[in-house]
Design a protein around this motif. Structure first.
Motif, PDB file in Angstrom:
ATOM      1  N   SER A  15       0.551  -0.885  -0.018  1.00  0.00           N
ATOM      2  CA  SER A  15      -0.175   0.131   0.009  1.00  0.00           C
ATOM      3  C   SER A  15       0.804   0.898   0.019  1.00  0.00           C
ATOM      4  N   LEU A  16       1.826   1.817   0.517  1.00  0.00           N
ATOM      5  CA  LEU A  16       2.902   2.245   0.317  1.00  0.00           C
ATOM      6  C   LEU A  16       3.619   2.380  -0.669  1.00  0.00           C
ATOM      7  N   LEU A  17       3.958   1.609  -0.830  1.00  0.00           N
ATOM      8  CA  LEU A  17       4.726   1.673  -2.396  1.00  0.00           C
ATOM      9  C   LEU A  17       2.909   2.088  -2.922  1.00  0.00           C
ATOM     10  N   SER A  18       2.232   1.480  -3.665  1.00  0.00           N
ATOM     11  CA  SER A  18       1.447   2.388  -4.554  1.00  0.00           C
ATOM     12  C   SER A  18       0.777   3.479  -4.072  1.00  0.00           C
ATOM     13  N   LEU A  19       1.692   4.629  -2.935  1.00  0.00           N
ATOM     14  CA  LEU A  19       1.404   5.878  -2.490  1.00  0.00           C
ATOM     15  C   LEU A  19       2.524   6.159  -2.803  1.00  0.00           C
TER      16      LEU A  19
END
Length: 222
Positions: A15-19
């Motif tokens: 999720s952090l990578l996508s953000l």
């Protein structure tokens, strides 16, 4: 940003990578959009509103404004939850991140009001009842106004503001009504076969006599 929210219950790292990727593309897109809008605004100031056939494309500037502001609010909400745990800098980091994204989204919303005003005055300059013949450029009114209404509704949720909520709802219904009107006109043109020749490009003097009238021309079978 929406994809990051769906990944959050399953993997905080993904999720952090996508953000991070979403925020990077947001910054790239907004920087390019601001360059183009600066040139666009300078053209309007120096040469006046766009020509009769292309005046409706002035609303196109609302697309990066609305979509960019909505993405800011969405990414800021999830970054405020994820990033403080990652960089380990204290609980105030999340509040600062969301406040910064909210401020940026509100600034973009104000820019949207400016471009709506410029676009409306450009249309009025040519006359409300002297709009260009119906062509595919009318579809360019749907996405920009839809993106701006989306940003307004998201701001209403962030601020819990009834004024923004009503304004966003009214703008969304206006966009929906506009979509319905353009869809009906396009469907009628598809039925009679003239939709394939609808164009919003300005006609030069050299080829004006060779092009058919988009209001009258139809396809000939056989």
């Amino acid at each position: 940003g929406i994809f990051a929210g769906a990944l959050l219950p399953h993997s905080r790292a993904l999720s952090l990578l996508s953000l991070v990727l979403s925020t990077a593309t947001l910054c790239i897109g907004l920087s390019l959009a601001m360059m183009f809008m600066t040139v666009f605004l300078m053209r309007i100031y120096l040469h006046g509103p766009l020509e009769h056939r292309t005046v409706l494309t002035t609303f196109a500037a609302l697309t990066p404004i609305g979509q960019g502001g909505y993405s800011m609010l969405l990414n800021g909400k999830y970054l405020a939850d994820l990033l403080p745990d990652t960089i380990n800098k204290g609980p105030l980091v999340g509040d600062v991140l969301f406040s910064s994204c909210f401020s940026g989204a509100y600034i973009l919303w104000c820019m949207g009001i400016l471009w709506i005003t410029i676009s409306c005055f450009s249309v009025i300059r040519h006359g409300l009842f002297n709009l260009p013949p119906f062509n595919m450029s009318y579809w360019g009114l749907i996405v920009p106004n839809g993106a701006f209404s989306l940003l307004t509704i998201e701001l209403a949720q962030a601020m819990d503001s009834s004024i923004f909520r009503v304004f966003g709802m009214v703008w969304a219904f206006m966009t929906l009504a506009l979509w319905g009107a353009v869809f009906v006109r396009t469907a009628l043109r598809v039925v009679d076969g003239s939709a394939v020749i609808l164009t919003a490009l300005p006609v030069t003097k050299d080829c004006a006599e060779d092009l058919p009238d988009p209001e009258k021309a139809t396809l000939v079978n056989g």
